[in-house]
Design an enzyme around this catalytic site. Structure first.
Site, PDB file in Angstrom:
ATOM      1  CD  GLN A  61       3.312   4.723   2.190  1.00 50.11           C
ATOM      2  OE1 GLN A  61       3.922   5.539   1.492  1.00 50.11           O
ATOM      3  NE2 GLN A  61       2.217   5.044   2.843  1.00 50.11           N
TER       4      GLN A  61
ATOM      5  CE  LYS B 126      -3.899   2.211   0.380  1.00 50.12           C
ATOM      6  NZ  LYS B 126      -3.495   2.878  -0.878  1.00 50.12           N
TER       7      LYS B 126
ATOM      8  CB  SER C 204      -5.541   4.855   1.910  1.00 51.40           C
ATOM      9  OG  SER C 204      -5.361   5.946   1.034  1.00 51.40           O
TER      10      SER C 204
ATOM     11  CE  LYS D 222       4.106   7.514   5.424  1.00 51.74           C
ATOM     12  NZ  LYS D 222       3.758   8.345   4.233  1.00 51.74           N
TER      13      LYS D 222
ATOM     14  CE  LYS E 263       4.694   7.394  -2.351  1.00 51.05           C
ATOM     15  NZ  LYS E 263       3.977   7.875  -1.136  1.00 51.05           N
TER      16      LYS E 263
ATOM     17  CG  ASN F 174      -4.327  16.212  -0.567  1.00 46.56           C
ATOM     18  OD1 ASN F 174      -3.855  15.522   0.332  1.00 46.56           O
ATOM     19  ND2 ASN F 174      -5.626  16.306  -0.757  1.00 46.56           N
TER      20      ASN F 174
ATOM     21  N   GLY G 251      -2.836   8.285  -4.243  1.00 45.21           N
ATOM     22  CA  GLY G 251      -2.196   9.519  -4.712  1.00 45.21           C
ATOM     23  C   GLY G 251      -0.922   9.854  -3.951  1.00 45.21           C
ATOM     24  CG  ASP G 252       3.340  10.968  -2.968  1.00 50.57           C
ATOM     25  OD1 ASP G 252       3.265  10.719  -1.754  1.00 50.57           O
ATOM     26  OD2 ASP G 252       4.280  11.624  -3.451  1.00 50.57           O
TER      27      ASP G 252
ATOM     28  CB  THR H 261      -2.302  13.653   4.269  1.00 55.52           C
ATOM     29  OG1 THR H 261      -2.684  12.522   3.493  1.00 55.52           O
ATOM     30  CG2 THR H 261      -0.837  13.552   4.626  1.00 55.52           C
TER      31      THR H 261
END
Ligand code: NDP
Ligand code: 2IT
Length: 442
Positions: free
Chosen positions: A110, A89, A375, A113, A125, A239, A164-165, A208
């Site tokens: 990630q 993810k 998410s 996290k 990622k 964002n 997204g990123d 976020t």
């Protein structure tokens, strides 16, 4: 040579020319030392060798046609780093700077996290060196469809769930989701950050930025402080920055600066977020235009927001955006808290300076985990075939961020110093993944 030193040398030799990835690995390996040295099982199971090597790295050609009819080719990436505690993810980044080092640093971070969120998600990622700036909607669609044409064979709702990123928001997720559905003939939660009309979660857009402010508020409260009445500076105007600004203002802070890659604005009266949202979310314009519309604002095309005097700094743009010198300037001007909305925005020199000066510093793996948390809640809602209200998701997000703060500070107290949240987040994130890896065998 110690086990950690040995692994650091091997990783450095094997990944030469990948500075961002090595920066992320070295920070984690240096801070988890007390845990590694407390139990020989980590070395016996080669946990550090395994956790620093992605399960697989997919690199692919992305051909598309621009509006003049010219064929263009970009490079696409998906790094599936670790699925010990759940399906891979993590987001997709579209930016001309994207390369394997950047995607690997993001995928590596990630893992920890996602573990900290307490939800069942592994680390991955992806992205491309495609530059979305100045492209038409048709060009964005052509790129996204081509990108997904290859990516589709590697992902799935129980395999790998991108989101997204930088450069990927609702529009891009929509085009990618449509293409996945067309190719696979499957209506499944394979992407998060989807539109509300087709399986998205309320509050994912805000998650976020809101999560960042929630956890920084937890940290401030633990030290007898809060956002109320404080001056904050935020970098970026995408964002994460927009919703961090909204929530910081709601908690009573005055946000006086925002930026984009061309420059930054200072508004002594406090940022008018409606104007920013119109420029950024509706018109896809530049932050400079804010100063054309709001009389109390100044625009600067040189220097950085970090020269503005503030109590709280929230870097929400990109990696390594706070240098050691920037940190020294913030400290000189009296900053007392920093929360990382972006991934790895502070250089190692900056982190060291903040910690030495006693600045409360919440690192990215904990601070920006609100996005991936919601998410994961979107994945849950997709599996249940239900949708929760905004308030319900927001309440869960608050609880998750509080849980992350508690785990991070407990690990900091146990293994480092009470306010060393960098060590705390890395250790708390690592231990759960390592335990799962050991339990599952090689
Ligand atoms: P957006 O694309 O929405 O916004 C990015 C912002 O940062 C823009 O203002 C952009 O300016 C600026 N920026 C990007 N790259 C650079 C650069 N190289 N130099 C200077 N400014 C730059 O992205 P997000 O807000 O989603 O992401 C921001 C950060 O937060 C990233 O580090 C991302 O990895 C991280 N993050 C995002 C999450 C999410 O849910 N979206 C979750 C967790 C972390 P410009 O428009 O000029 O490029
Ligand atoms: O860096 C991140 O955590 C994100 N870009 C969000 C990832 C996600 O899967 O929501």
């Amino acid at each position: 040579m110690s086990y950690i030193q040995d692994v650091k040398s091997t990783v450095a030799a094997r990944n030469a020319g990948q500075p961002e990835f090595l920066q992320a690995v070295n920070e984690v390996l240096d801070t988890i030392r007390p845990v590694i040295e407390s139990d020989p099982a980590y070395e016996r199971n080669a946990i550090l060798e395994r956790i620093t090597e992605p399960d697989r790295q997919i690199i692919f050609r992305v051909p598309w046609t621009d509006d003049s009819g010219k064929m263009r080719v970009n490079r696409g990436f998906r790094v599936q780093f670790n699925n010990a505690i759940g399906p891979y993810k993590g987001g997709l980044r579209l930016h001309p700077s994207v390369n394997l080092s950047i995607i690997k640093f993001l995928g590596f971070e990630q893992i920890f996290k996602n573990s900290l969120t307490g939800l069942p998600i592994g680390g991955g990622k992806g992205g491309s060196d495609f530059d979305p700036k100045g492209k038409s909607d048709r060009e964005i669609r052509a790129f996204c469809q081509s990108f997904m044409t290859e990516l589709a064979r590697h992902i799935g709702a129980d395999t790998d769930v991108p989101a997204g990123d930088i450069g990927v928001g609702g529009r891009e997720i929509g085009f990618m989701y449509g293409q996945y559905k067309r190719i696979k003939n499957l209506y499944e939660g394979v992407l998060t950050g989807k539109g509300i009309a087709y399986g998205g979660s309320l509050a994912r857009t805000e998650a976020t930025g809101y999560g960042l402010v929630y956890i920084v508020e937890n940290m401030l409260n633990a030290h007898g402080k809060s956002f109320k009445g404080k001056t904050a500076v935020i970098s970026g105007s995408g964002n994460v920055a927009i919703y961090a600004c909204q929530k910081a203002q709601a908690l009573g802070a005055k946000v006086v600066a925002l930026s984009d890659s061309n420059g930054w604005i200072y508004d002594k009266n406090g940022i008018d977020l409606d104007v920013v949202r119109q420029i950024k979310e509706v018109e896809r314009g530049r932050i400079k235009e804010y100063a054309d519309r709001v009389k109390s604002a100044e625009y600067h095309d040189s220097g950085k927001v970090w020269q503005v005097k503030c109590d709280i700094a929230l870097p929400c743009a990109t990696q390594n955006e706070i240098s050691g010198d920037d940190a020294a300037l913030l400290i000189k001007n009296g900053v007392f808290a920093v929360g990382e909305g972006a991934n790895m925005p502070s250089t190692p020199e900056a982190i060291e300076a903040f910690q030495k000066a006693g600045v409360l510093f919440m690192p990215a793996k904990a601070a920006n985990a609100g996005g991936v948390s919601v998410s994961a809640l979107e994945m849950s809602q997709n599996s249940l075939r239900l949708g929760w209200t905004f308030e319900e998701v927001d309440e869960r997000l608050k609880g998750i961020m509080k849980g992350i703060f508690d785990k991070t500070s407990e690990a900091a107290q146990k293994y480092a110093t009470p306010t060393d949240y960098v060590s705390g987040a890395n250790i708390a994130g690592f231990v759960k993944v390592a335990e799962a890896m050991i339990a599952q065998g090689v």
